[in-house]
Structure formats: structure tokens, C-alpha cells
Design a protein around this motif. Structure first.
Motif, short mmCIF file in Angstrom:
data_model
loop_
_atom_site.label_atom_id
_atom_site.label_comp_id
_atom_site.label_asym_id
_atom_site.label_seq_id
_atom_site.Cartn_x
_atom_site.Cartn_y
_atom_site.Cartn_z
N VAL A 160 0.69 -1.16 -0.13
CA VAL A 160 -0.04 -0.10 -0.06
C VAL A 160 0.90 1.18 0.10
O VAL A 160 1.80 1.26 0.85
CB VAL A 160 -0.79 0.15 1.18
N ASP A 161 0.56 2.44 -0.74
CA ASP A 161 1.47 3.37 -1.06
C ASP A 161 0.92 4.75 -0.14
O ASP A 161 1.86 5.22 0.45
CB ASP A 161 1.41 3.87 -2.33
N VAL A 162 -0.26 4.80 0.04
CA VAL A 162 -0.83 5.74 1.00
C VAL A 162 -1.99 5.19 1.89
O VAL A 162 -2.84 4.33 1.15
CB VAL A 162 -1.43 7.03 0.19
N MET A 163 -1.94 5.36 3.14
CA MET A 163 -3.08 4.99 3.83
C MET A 163 -3.72 6.14 4.99
O MET A 163 -2.80 6.75 5.37
CB MET A 163 -2.80 3.66 4.62
N VAL A 164 -4.85 6.26 4.94
CA VAL A 164 -5.28 7.43 5.93
C VAL A 164 -6.10 6.61 7.04
O VAL A 164 -6.69 5.51 6.93
CB VAL A 164 -6.24 8.08 5.25
N ALA A 165 -6.07 7.36 8.24
CA ALA A 165 -6.60 6.77 9.39
C ALA A 165 -7.01 7.91 10.36
O ALA A 165 -6.61 9.08 10.02
CB ALA A 165 -5.71 5.62 10.03
N GLY A 166 -7.96 7.71 11.39
CA GLY A 166 -8.38 8.61 12.09
C GLY A 166 -8.24 8.02 13.53
O GLY A 166 -7.95 6.91 13.73
N CYS A 167 -8.40 8.92 14.62
CA CYS A 167 -7.96 8.55 15.92
C CYS A 167 -9.46 7.89 16.78
O CYS A 167 -9.33 7.47 17.87
CB CYS A 167 -7.34 9.58 16.89
N GLN A 168 -10.49 8.15 16.18
CA GLN A 168 -11.83 7.96 16.84
C GLN A 168 -12.41 6.69 16.75
O GLN A 168 -13.75 6.65 17.07
CB GLN A 168 -12.49 9.04 16.73
N GLY A 212 -10.51 14.11 16.29
CA GLY A 212 -9.73 15.27 16.32
C GLY A 212 -8.38 15.06 15.64
O GLY A 212 -7.70 16.00 15.45
N MET A 213 -7.75 13.97 15.73
CA MET A 213 -6.63 13.62 14.94
C MET A 213 -6.63 12.68 13.78
O MET A 213 -7.44 11.70 14.05
CB MET A 213 -5.41 13.20 15.89
N ALA A 214 -6.00 12.91 12.92
CA ALA A 214 -5.98 12.13 11.57
C ALA A 214 -4.48 11.78 11.02
O ALA A 214 -3.58 12.66 11.56
CB ALA A 214 -6.84 12.83 10.43
N PHE A 215 -4.38 10.88 10.29
CA PHE A 215 -2.91 10.44 10.00
C PHE A 215 -2.72 9.95 8.67
O PHE A 215 -3.80 9.15 8.16
CB PHE A 215 -2.75 9.00 10.83
N VAL A 216 -1.83 10.34 7.84
CA VAL A 216 -1.63 9.97 6.42
C VAL A 216 -0.21 9.12 6.57
O VAL A 216 0.86 9.77 6.91
CB VAL A 216 -1.91 11.14 5.65
N PHE A 217 -0.47 7.96 6.19
CA PHE A 217 0.89 7.21 6.11
C PHE A 217 1.14 7.07 4.65
O PHE A 217 0.56 6.87 3.75
CB PHE A 217 0.83 5.72 6.48
N PHE A 218 2.51 7.28 4.23
CA PHE A 218 3.08 7.07 2.80
C PHE A 218 4.37 6.49 2.69
O PHE A 218 5.13 6.64 3.66
CB PHE A 218 2.82 8.49 2.36
N ASN A 219 4.54 6.04 1.60
CA ASN A 219 5.82 5.50 1.24
C ASN A 219 6.83 6.32 0.45
O ASN A 219 5.97 7.19 0.06
CB ASN A 219 5.80 4.04 0.86
N ASP A 220 7.99 5.71 -0.08
CA ASP A 220 8.70 6.65 -0.88
C ASP A 220 8.11 6.86 -2.31
O ASP A 220 8.40 7.95 -2.73
CB ASP A 220 10.17 6.25 -1.02
N LYS A 221 7.39 5.95 -2.63
CA LYS A 221 6.71 6.02 -4.07
C LYS A 221 5.82 7.10 -4.07
O LYS A 221 5.69 8.04 -4.83
CB LYS A 221 6.18 4.70 -4.48
N ALA A 222 5.27 7.30 -3.00
CA ALA A 222 3.98 8.12 -3.01
C ALA A 222 4.79 9.38 -2.79
O ALA A 222 4.25 10.67 -3.16
CB ALA A 222 3.07 7.94 -1.86
#
Ligand SMILES: *Cc1c(COP(=O)(O)O)cnc(C)c1O
Length: 402
Positions: free
Chosen positions: A189-197, A205-215
Motif C-alpha cells: 500500500v502506498d498511502v493509507m489514511v486513518a483517524g483516532c476515533q 480530532g486527530m488524523a493520520f496519513v501514512f505514505f511510502n517513498d513512491k508516494a
């Protein structure tokens, strides 16, 4: 009747139940944001979040909800005019695509059955037809919280590889991170989004975007990146303000630290297993009710069901009657039939959802099932017997008696 006057239990698919430990960690005076422990604690969130996402890549933190993470992810890798392929089998798959429209992105929506997941044969066919590589990214939810479907993300990566297509794979794990297994690096997976709730058990109130070098390489050349959404300064922050492009969400940072500690104390495999048992208990109850009434799981195939949320179909308007009864008479709030008022399913009053994500123990799940069954009785809604029995058997079988 006053039977709802004790502690309430909100069993909707987000926000989830906040553990006392998290609430206590947040209950404190404002800290100094320029020095001291809050700066260090924020830095520790990064490896803990990556451990939950199973990635050695990068993560950017945002003040925001899931929609913020959706938009942030899109802004970093796409330019106006770029095409994205949006896979949808519910409200949230479509919703992410809708965020992209106003950015000038060309959104191609592939809509699949709301009772099944992504049709990978169709995806392969579409990607193979894209000879010029017009499609820059494929967007999919892991779990669609409206339908309760769980897509096989490793299978989706295999499908993209089978089509030999270079698009980014972007995945929404907002509903299920910390409930259903997710392996960002192993699954490609190149990009993943998540939230805290939701599975992460912290107030919204908090959100996260994970990404790799390709993204991140696509971030280099894209035309949308705004100062605020830019993931680079956040993912490479040193000072606290750089993590959030301004004042940090101080109390959420304490809450997140506590929640991630709770997850690592329990152990991620055990957290998934606990969710799996609770989900099976709920499915067993619904299946029993269905053997004597018009009640059924929205997702017939158990392999496509999520550990985090279960969507139930009934005869309209029974689901709405049941939800109203549960909240007003028993203090339990069930989830609405979100996005289910479609042309195929015109009546959302025939759907409700159990949220079963995060800080839950067996007695809560059994209470949830028992209360729902009591509501079916009280409202004279036809249903088969033995729902609670079936659920308690699932829980009993899962316990370790030595
Ligand atoms: C909850 C949810 C969202 C939206 O998150 P918000 O915090 O409400 O913006 C998006 N996608 C999925 C799969 C969700 O479960």
C-alpha cells in the motif's frame, strides 16, 4: 420507563467508546507547547503509529477527522486533471472520491455491490485498458463502515500487479485500523489514511496519513500541495509546531499516547483476536434472529465481514424502531443505516449498524446483543430464538479455561 438512566453505551461505528485511561490521560491543564514532555511524547507517537500500520514508511499527523485525512492524502499526490479510479461498495468509498472532485481531479467511480466487496476482475480489466497510464491512483476503503464490507487489500495489490499498472494504491483504514489486520508494507500500500476515533479509541480530532517513498516521489511533482496539507514538514518535524503546522492538539497527544500504550500492552494480535471474537458473537446472534424473521447480515460472506462494524438488514421501518427503543429504553445507541437509502435499497429505516471497535470487553458485547434481542421482543419484531445463546457460546468457546 426509566431503564435507560444508568451509564449510556454508544455502540455506533465511530466515535467509539473512549477508555477511562485515555480520558484520564487527557484530563489535565494545558502544557507548555514549546518545551517539555509534550514535545517528546509527540515524537513517540510516530513509531507507535507505524507499528500499528505495519510500515517502515512515513506518517504525517493532522488536527482533523477522517475527511481531513482523505483530503490531505489527495492533495499530496494528485494534480488537477489527474485521473483516479475510486472503488466503492458503500458510502465511504464514494465519499473519498467526492473529496477529489472540487480539486479538479477526474474521478472515475467503479461501484460494486453493497453486499460484497471490490470486484477485482473488473478492476484488472479496467487497469489493463488504461494503456497510457492515465490513472494515477486507485482509491479503496479497507472496510466500508456503511455496509460493513471488508476488502482484501493484499488481493487488490495483486490485481494491480496482474494488470501491470503503476498507479498508487491508496487505502482508507479509518474504520478498522486496530480492529482488522492491516499490513501497509507487506501488502504494497502506498498511502493509507486513518483517524483516532474508531479502533484507536481517542475522541475525534486527530488524523493520520501514512505514505511510502513512491508516494512521496509523486508529492514532488504534483500541482495541488498546499502549505497546510503538505505531509513533508509534518513527517520530518523537529519542533512541535511543525508536526501540526501550528498549535498542537495537546490533549489528543496525551490521549493517543495512552491508547497506543494500551494497544501495545494488550498486543496487536490479541487486539485483533478480541475484535474477531466479538464480531463472531454478533454475527451468530443476528443469524439466529434471522431464522425466524426478516433480519440478516448485510454481508453474507463471512470472509468479507469486518471485525469493526456490522450492518444489519431488516424490514423497514423496524431497524429505526429498534434503534429508537434501544436508546430511549435501554441506554444503548445503535448506528443508523448510513448511505443505505439508495435506489436499490430505498429505505434506510431497514438498516442499522453495530459498532464493535476499540475499547470493548465481553460483557459489553453480550449486553449489546441481549439489549438488541430484548428490543426485538418489546417491539414484537418477528425473530428466531437463541441469538444470545449463540453469542454466549462463541464467547465461551473463545475463553481460556485452565
Ligand atoms: C468514519 C469514516 C470516515 C470518515 O471519518 P470522519 O472522521 O467522520 O471524517 C471515512 N471512511 C471510513 C471508512 C470511515 O469509517
Amino acid at each position: 420507563m426509566l431503564l435507560a438512566n444508568g451509564p449510556a453505551y454508544v455502540a455506533i461505528p465511530g466515535p467509539s467508546v473512549c477508555p477511562e485511561r485515555v480520558l484520564r490521560a487527557m484530563h489535565r491543564p494545558s502544557p507548555n507547547i514549546y518545551a517539555g514532555e509534550i514535545v517528546e511524547i509527540t515524537k513517540t507517537l510516530v513509531p507507535s503509529l507505524k507499528a500499528v500500520a505495519k510500515t517502515d514508511g512515513h506518517v504525517a499527523l493532522y488536527i482533523g477527522n477522517g475527511h481531513a485525512a482523505w483530503e490531505a492524502a489527495l492533495f499530496n499526490v494528485l494534480s488537477p486533471g489527474d485521473k483516479v479510479l475510486v472503488l466503492s461498495s458503500g458510502h465511504f468509498g464514494t465519499g473519498w472520491g467526492n473529496m477529489a472532485h472540487p480539486m479538479g481531479i477526474d474521478v472515475e467511480l467503479m461501484e460494486f455491490d453493497r453486499r460484497g466487496g471490490n470486484d477485482l476482475e473488473a478492476v484488472i480489466k479496467r487497469l489493463k485498458a488504461d494503456k497510457s497510464g492515465e490513472i494515477k491512483a486507485v482509491l479503496s476503503v479497507q472496510v466500508d463502515t456503511s455496509t460493513g464490507v471488508k476488502n482484501g487489500i493484499a488481493d487488490l495489490r495483486n490485481a494491480m500487479d496482474a494488470a501491470d499498472h503503476p498507479a498508487l494504491l491508496m487505502v482508507d483504514c479509518i474504520a478498522c485500523l486496530g480492529c482488522d489486520d492491516f499490513e501497509m508494507d507487506a501488502w504494497g500500500v502506498d498511502v493509507m489514511v486513518a483517524g483516532c476515533q474508531k479502533g484507536l479509541m481517542v475522541p475525534p480530532g486527530m488524523a493520520f496519513v501514512f505514505f511510502n517513498d513512491k508516494a512521496d516521489a509523486m508529492r514532488e511533482t504534483n500541482g495541488c500541495a498546499s502549505h497546510y496539507w503538505d505531509w513533508r514538514p509534518r513527517a520530518n518535524a523537529e519542533a512541535l509546531w511543525q508536526f501540526f503546522d501550528g498549535t498542537a492538539p495537546t490533549h489528543h497527544i496525551y490521549g493517543m499516547r495512552e491508547a497506543l500504550d494500551m494497544i501495545s500492552e494488550e498486543g496487536l494480535p490479541q487486539v485483533f483476536e478480541r475484535h474477531a471474537v466479538f464480531a463472531k458473537a454478533i454475527w451468530a446472534a443476528v443469524e439466529a434472529w434471522g431464522r425466524g424473521g426478516e433480519i440478516e447480515l448485510n454481508i453474507p460472506d463471512p470472509k468479507l465481514r469486518s471485525n469493526a462494524v456490522t450492518s444489519v438488514r431488516m424490514k423497514a421501518p423496524q431497524a429505526t424502531r429498534l434503534r429508537n427503543w434501544a436508546e430511549s429504553q435501554a441506554g444503548i445507541t445503535l448506528g443508523i443505516g448510513l448511505g443505505m437509502g439508495t435506489s436499490e435499497d430505498p429505505n434506510a429505516d431497514g438498516f442499522f449498524r453495530f459498532g464493535h471497535m476499540g475499547s470493548l470487553s465481553a460483557h459489553m458485547i453480550l449486553g449489546l446483543i441481549a439489549t438488541t434481542q430484548t428490543g426485538l421482543k418489546a417491539l414484537d419484531i418477528p425473530h428466531g430464538p437463541g441469538g444470545l445463546e449463540a453469542a454466549s457460546q462463541v464467547i465461551a468457546d473463545a475463553t481460556n479455561v485452565t
